[in-house]
Scaffold this motif. Structure first.
Motif, PDB file in Angstrom:
ATOM      1  N   ILE A  75       0.725  -1.262   0.032  1.00 32.92           N
ATOM      2  CA  ILE A  75       0.080   0.043  -0.112  1.00 32.92           C
ATOM      3  C   ILE A  75       0.760   1.084   0.038  1.00 32.92           C
ATOM      4  CG2 ILE A  75      -1.713   1.299   1.237  1.00 32.92           C
ATOM      5  CD1 ILE A  75      -2.385  -1.371   2.376  1.00 32.92           C
ATOM      6  N   ILE A  76       0.602   2.347  -0.977  1.00 33.62           N
ATOM      7  CA  ILE A  76       1.668   3.345  -1.113  1.00 33.62           C
ATOM      8  C   ILE A  76       1.083   4.597  -0.614  1.00 33.62           C
ATOM      9  CG2 ILE A  76       3.220   2.367  -2.606  1.00 33.62           C
ATOM     10  CD1 ILE A  76       2.020   3.744  -4.813  1.00 33.62           C
ATOM     11  N   ALA A  77      -0.359   4.536  -0.842  1.00 35.59           N
ATOM     12  CA  ALA A  77      -1.332   5.728  -0.276  1.00 35.59           C
ATOM     13  C   ALA A  77      -2.706   5.124   0.248  1.00 35.59           C
ATOM     14  CB  ALA A  77      -1.570   6.590  -1.394  1.00 35.59           C
ATOM     15  N   ASP A  78      -3.074   5.591   1.523  1.00 36.47           N
ATOM     16  CA  ASP A  78      -4.236   5.319   1.993  1.00 36.47           C
ATOM     17  C   ASP A  78      -4.832   6.554   2.620  1.00 36.47           C
ATOM     18  OD1 ASP A  78      -6.339   4.089   3.136  1.00 36.47           O
ATOM     19  OD2 ASP A  78      -5.294   2.734   4.158  1.00 36.47           O
ATOM     20  N   LYS A  79      -5.428   7.396   1.992  1.00 33.28           N
ATOM     21  CA  LYS A  79      -5.941   8.616   2.360  1.00 33.28           C
ATOM     22  C   LYS A  79      -7.357   8.852   2.100  1.00 33.28           C
ATOM     23  CE  LYS A  79      -1.511  10.825   2.396  1.00 33.28           C
ATOM     24  NZ  LYS A  79      -0.776  11.825   2.074  1.00 33.28           N
ATOM     25  N   LYS A  80      -8.225   9.500   2.632  1.00 36.04           N
ATOM     26  CA  LYS A  80      -9.591   9.713   2.208  1.00 36.04           C
ATOM     27  C   LYS A  80      -9.922  10.037   0.871  1.00 36.04           C
ATOM     28  CE  LYS A  80     -13.877  11.729   3.918  1.00 36.04           C
ATOM     29  NZ  LYS A  80     -14.642  10.502   3.824  1.00 36.04           N
TER      30      LYS A  80
END
Length: 123
Positions: free
Chosen positions: A82-87
């Motif tokens: 996972i490289i980005a996990d934002k809203k």
């Protein structure tokens, strides 16, 4: 052994509970098959994961027309990262290494779907 994030990491990334193939409470997530169904508003996603087998299948369907945009069906994923996990932004890297070749697939789920496939020699 294949490298996959934890069940909690996937819950955060996909923002939904998976449907598990084996619902036995004692059956560990890593050895199960999980299916996640979610949407970013423009595209609908169906993600099937079998971490212990290194299998990843991602289907992307256009929400308004129900048209298939992409199907990625991989049978020997070495690493799922996972490289980005934002809203408002989420993306992953899927890496496979075979002998002298490394294949990297970058998939962006939010704000809209994007897929980049790269292959390189790793001598």
């Amino acid at each position: 052994m294949y490298e996959f994030p934890s069940e909690i990491d996937f819950l955060s990334l996909f923002e939904c509970d998976p449907t598990l193939l084996d619902v036995t409470k004692d059956f560990p997530f890593y050895y199960n098959q999980a299916t996640y169904r979610f949407s970013n508003g423009k595209e609908d996603f169906i993600v099937n994961l079998s971490p212990s087998y290194g299998e990843v299948k991602i289907q992307v369907i256009r929400s308004d027309s129900n048209r298939l945009l992409s199907l990625l069906d991989l049978k020997s994923v070495k690493k799922f990262e996972i490289i980005a996990d934002k809203k408002d932004h989420s993306s992953v890297l899927i890496i496979n290494k075979n002998e002298d070749i490394e294949q990297v697939v970058e998939i962006q789920f939010k704000p809209q779907f994007k897929q980049i496939f790269k292959e390189q020699l790793i001598r």
